[in-house]
Motif scaffolding. Sequence first.
Motif, PDB file in Angstrom:
ATOM      1  N   SER A  97     -48.146 -10.912  -9.403  1.00 27.64           N
ATOM      2  CA  SER A  97     -47.068 -10.816  -8.406  1.00 27.64           C
ATOM      3  C   SER A  97     -46.097  -9.666  -8.695  1.00 27.64           C
ATOM      4  O   SER A  97     -45.376  -9.236  -7.808  1.00 27.64           O
ATOM      5  N   SER A  98     -46.096  -9.148  -9.938  1.00 31.31           N
ATOM      6  CA  SER A  98     -45.161  -8.041 -10.185  1.00 31.31           C
ATOM      7  C   SER A  98     -45.518  -6.821  -9.343  1.00 31.31           C
ATOM      8  O   SER A  98     -44.651  -6.003  -9.046  1.00 31.31           O
ATOM      9  N   ILE A  99     -46.780  -6.686  -8.940  1.00 30.75           N
ATOM     10  CA  ILE A  99     -47.133  -5.520  -8.103  1.00 30.75           C
ATOM     11  C   ILE A  99     -47.576  -5.910  -6.684  1.00 30.75           C
ATOM     12  O   ILE A  99     -47.770  -5.040  -5.843  1.00 30.75           O
ATOM     13  N   TYR A 100     -47.737  -7.214  -6.412  1.00 29.84           N
ATOM     14  CA  TYR A 100     -48.213  -7.632  -5.076  1.00 29.84           C
ATOM     15  C   TYR A 100     -47.120  -8.309  -4.248  1.00 29.84           C
ATOM     16  O   TYR A 100     -47.411  -9.136  -3.407  1.00 29.84           O
ATOM     17  N   SER A 101     -45.847  -7.999  -4.505  1.00 26.90           N
ATOM     18  CA  SER A 101     -44.781  -8.735  -3.817  1.00 26.90           C
ATOM     19  C   SER A 101     -43.990  -7.888  -2.844  1.00 26.90           C
ATOM     20  O   SER A 101     -42.939  -8.310  -2.374  1.00 26.90           O
ATOM     21  N   ASN A 102     -44.479  -6.710  -2.546  1.00 21.93           N
ATOM     22  CA  ASN A 102     -43.769  -5.909  -1.555  1.00 21.93           C
ATOM     23  C   ASN A 102     -44.147  -6.365  -0.153  1.00 21.93           C
ATOM     24  O   ASN A 102     -45.103  -7.110   0.040  1.00 21.93           O
ATOM     25  N   ARG A 103     -43.355  -5.934   0.832  1.00 25.23           N
ATOM     26  CA  ARG A 103     -43.749  -6.122   2.230  1.00 25.23           C
ATOM     27  C   ARG A 103     -44.119  -4.759   2.794  1.00 25.23           C
ATOM     28  O   ARG A 103     -43.525  -3.738   2.401  1.00 25.23           O
ATOM     29  N   PRO A 104     -45.075  -4.731   3.736  1.00 28.25           N
ATOM     30  CA  PRO A 104     -45.433  -3.437   4.328  1.00 28.25           C
ATOM     31  C   PRO A 104     -44.244  -2.816   5.046  1.00 28.25           C
ATOM     32  O   PRO A 104     -43.435  -3.539   5.649  1.00 28.25           O
ATOM     33  N   ARG A 105     -44.137  -1.508   4.980  1.00 26.34           N
ATOM     34  CA  ARG A 105     -43.086  -0.805   5.739  1.00 26.34           C
ATOM     35  C   ARG A 105     -43.612  -0.538   7.136  1.00 26.34           C
ATOM     36  O   ARG A 105     -44.750  -0.107   7.286  1.00 26.34           O
ATOM     37  N   THR A 106     -42.767  -0.750   8.138  1.00 22.06           N
ATOM     38  CA  THR A 106     -43.180  -0.376   9.498  1.00 22.06           C
ATOM     39  C   THR A 106     -42.040   0.445  10.091  1.00 22.06           C
ATOM     40  O   THR A 106     -40.867   0.145   9.866  1.00 22.06           O
ATOM     41  N   THR A 107     -42.389   1.479  10.842  1.00 21.62           N
ATOM     42  CA  THR A 107     -41.347   2.352  11.366  1.00 21.62           C
ATOM     43  C   THR A 107     -40.606   1.652  12.509  1.00 21.62           C
ATOM     44  O   THR A 107     -39.374   1.611  12.528  1.00 21.62           O
ATOM     45  N   MET A 108     -41.360   1.097  13.474  1.00 27.96           N
ATOM     46  CA  MET A 108     -40.694   0.512  14.641  1.00 27.96           C
ATOM     47  C   MET A 108     -39.862  -0.712  14.217  1.00 27.96           C
ATOM     48  O   MET A 108     -38.648  -0.768  14.403  1.00 27.96           O
ATOM     49  N   ALA A 109     -40.538  -1.717  13.629  1.00 21.90           N
ATOM     50  CA  ALA A 109     -39.826  -2.953  13.305  1.00 21.90           C
ATOM     51  C   ALA A 109     -38.851  -2.750  12.149  1.00 21.90           C
ATOM     52  O   ALA A 109     -37.663  -3.078  12.257  1.00 21.90           O
ATOM     53  N   GLY A 110     -39.360  -2.189  11.047  1.00 20.86           N
ATOM     54  CA  GLY A 110     -38.563  -2.123   9.826  1.00 20.86           C
ATOM     55  C   GLY A 110     -37.409  -1.144   9.917  1.00 20.86           C
ATOM     56  O   GLY A 110     -36.262  -1.491   9.624  1.00 20.86           O
ATOM     57  N   GLU A 111     -37.709   0.088  10.350  1.00 16.94           N
ATOM     58  CA  GLU A 111     -36.666   1.129  10.321  1.00 16.94           C
ATOM     59  C   GLU A 111     -35.855   1.172  11.605  1.00 16.94           C
ATOM     60  O   GLU A 111     -34.638   1.080  11.589  1.00 16.94           O
ATOM     61  N   LEU A 112     -36.548   1.298  12.760  1.00 16.85           N
ATOM     62  CA  LEU A 112     -35.783   1.533  13.995  1.00 16.85           C
ATOM     63  C   LEU A 112     -35.095   0.262  14.492  1.00 16.85           C
ATOM     64  O   LEU A 112     -33.962   0.299  14.954  1.00 16.85           O
ATOM     65  N   CYS A 113     -35.778  -0.878  14.415  1.00  7.96           N
ATOM     66  CA  CYS A 113     -35.144  -2.118  14.904  1.00  7.96           C
ATOM     67  C   CYS A 113     -34.292  -2.773  13.825  1.00  7.96           C
ATOM     68  O   CYS A 113     -33.539  -3.703  14.118  1.00  7.96           O
ATOM     69  N   GLY A 114     -34.454  -2.371  12.583  1.00  5.94           N
ATOM     70  CA  GLY A 114     -33.583  -2.888  11.525  1.00  5.94           C
ATOM     71  C   GLY A 114     -34.105  -4.126  10.810  1.00  5.94           C
ATOM     72  O   GLY A 114     -33.420  -4.688   9.955  1.00  5.94           O
ATOM     73  N   TYR A 115     -35.355  -4.564  11.108  1.00  3.11           N
ATOM     74  CA  TYR A 115     -35.848  -5.785  10.456  1.00  3.11           C
ATOM     75  C   TYR A 115     -36.091  -5.585   8.949  1.00  3.11           C
ATOM     76  O   TYR A 115     -36.200  -6.561   8.212  1.00  3.11           O
ATOM     77  N   GLY A 116     -36.151  -4.304   8.523  1.00  9.19           N
ATOM     78  CA  GLY A 116     -36.322  -4.053   7.095  1.00  9.19           C
ATOM     79  C   GLY A 116     -35.145  -4.547   6.262  1.00  9.19           C
ATOM     80  O   GLY A 116     -35.241  -4.716   5.060  1.00  9.19           O
ATOM     81  N   GLU A 117     -33.986  -4.808   6.933  1.00  8.25           N
ATOM     82  CA  GLU A 117     -32.801  -5.348   6.228  1.00  8.25           C
ATOM     83  C   GLU A 117     -32.961  -6.837   5.927  1.00  8.25           C
ATOM     84  O   GLU A 117     -32.376  -7.366   5.002  1.00  8.25           O
TER      85      GLU A 117
END
Length: 512
Positions: A97-117
């Motif tokens: 889990s030390s290397i498999y616990s990230n979430r995928p980055r997405t431009t639309m959802a994560g960055e532009l809509c702010g769900y990455g917060e």
Amino acid sequence: MSSSGIAHIGAALGGIALLRYSLGTSLIFAIALSLPPGPSPWPVVGNTFQIPMKHAWLVYSEWAKTYGDIIYLNALGQRLVVINSTNIAKDLLDKRSSIYSNRPRTTMAGELCGYGEVSGFRQHDDIWKRQRRMMSHALNQSSLSDHYAIQEIEAQRLVLNVLNNPDSLVHQTKLRIGSIILHVVYGYAAKSENDPFLVKPLKMLDNFVEATVPGAWLVDIIPPLKYIPKWVPGAGFQKIAASWRQLLWESAWEPYLWCKANYENGTDNRSFIATNLAVHESNLSSKDEETLVWGAITVMGGGLDTNMSTVLTFFLAMLRYPEIQVKACAEIDTVIGADRLPSITDRLALSYIRALITEVYRWNPAVPLGIPHSVTQDDTYEGMYIPEGSIIMPNVWHMLHDPEIYPEPMAFKPERYKDDAEMQNVTDLSFGFGRRACPGMHFAQGTIFAIIATVLATCEILPALDPQGNEIIPKVAYTSGAIIFPEEFKCRLKCRSSQARALLTQAANSTT
Ligand code: HEM
């Protein structure tokens, strides 16, 4: 060149990867490793058009017959690993889990809509770790009983209202589960299903589902498009993203500010927010405040649709398996009797109900492909190369329909569990893996038990009738998406006795 650079060249060379190991500072050597098997990619676009858009868990389950327990796909450079085996999922997502616990980055959802917060979709960083600590403080095993009263009363209200109007099943489930979570997170009592504190997060979740549809947003495929200004023709996605971002902000901050104002006025409550404000005597730095707000909205988002899906699957199962409903009611009658309603503390004494609920989680898990993780560095597993940044999707549906472990997997059979350890194997999978495993797992099980036990203690769940008076037995058909729901169905509820109705009415009208 970096090790991942070498590996990626290898990947381009027909599925064989070269991985570089370095011992000390100088000794470097390379070994040949193959990527996990998967459908042959097309030129340029890779597997982009082979990735299933609907009911993907069923397609991946079918693919397991050809490719096995671990499948590799590459969609225009985005690598995807589907895991169809419990052991592999645990080896990677739990043990590494030390290397498999990230979430995928997405431009639309994560960055532009702010769900990455939002903490559930955040990278595996220090803020996420703090948010998880805050959540586990509010939702850990020892504070669970603090929430029993609200879980039970909302369950009783749900059942009474559906009894009076069976067509309100979906609305009531949404309202009552939302109310429980609003209460626990913000100490807020929802006024109706149109309450903005409930409506906004629900809409915000719908937007999230749309924002993450694979292939729906060109900006996810060509990220530099995110720099195009809103006014440029064809940049409609920027306007959509801005309005979705605004709604996300309102969903997160408005109930928080309401709770904070109450807290500062001395109206104390034991909610997640108030407890955290008390720890800091309301003097949070703006960074800490943001950490808390985005952690809180994750609890709201994580608990709504998942619980709803589970409750609706229970109703569907009872319509299709009336004999199991009869057995479950009989256990409640024997253990609880008719003079009172069940409470969450009865769970230990109701082993058939526990098995029935486990079977609901297994039969049609609310999150059939889990919430994707991603891996932060190149890895190898049983001679296969898993490239850094791959999205990892555990096909929990497939794992829970393994006929070796669950004979006749499509049948709803609570009798299949010999003991609680076998039941726990199911819940362990349904609530996710490793460091990202669901922090609301135990709390959710209280809500689900309260609703299911209250329904069975007081009502018969019956199929709706067509105009000729014939019973309409619903099909087992589900929506697509990250969290799935049974397709719309109707049912009738008949009160099991006048005493049951009186108990329900009295309990539902009391205050917590
Ligand atoms: C039947 C109900 C529920 C099911 C089946 C469920 C299932 C899941 C699953 C599969 C995940 C992803 C785990 C992973 O990434 O491996 C998850 C994450 C999460 N769940 Fe639940 N959940 C339920 C209810 C709840 C409730 C009631 C809450 C809060 C009160 C909650 C809060 C969360 C949060 C905050 C995350 C994100 C964790 C993170 O990314 O660190 N869930 N849940």
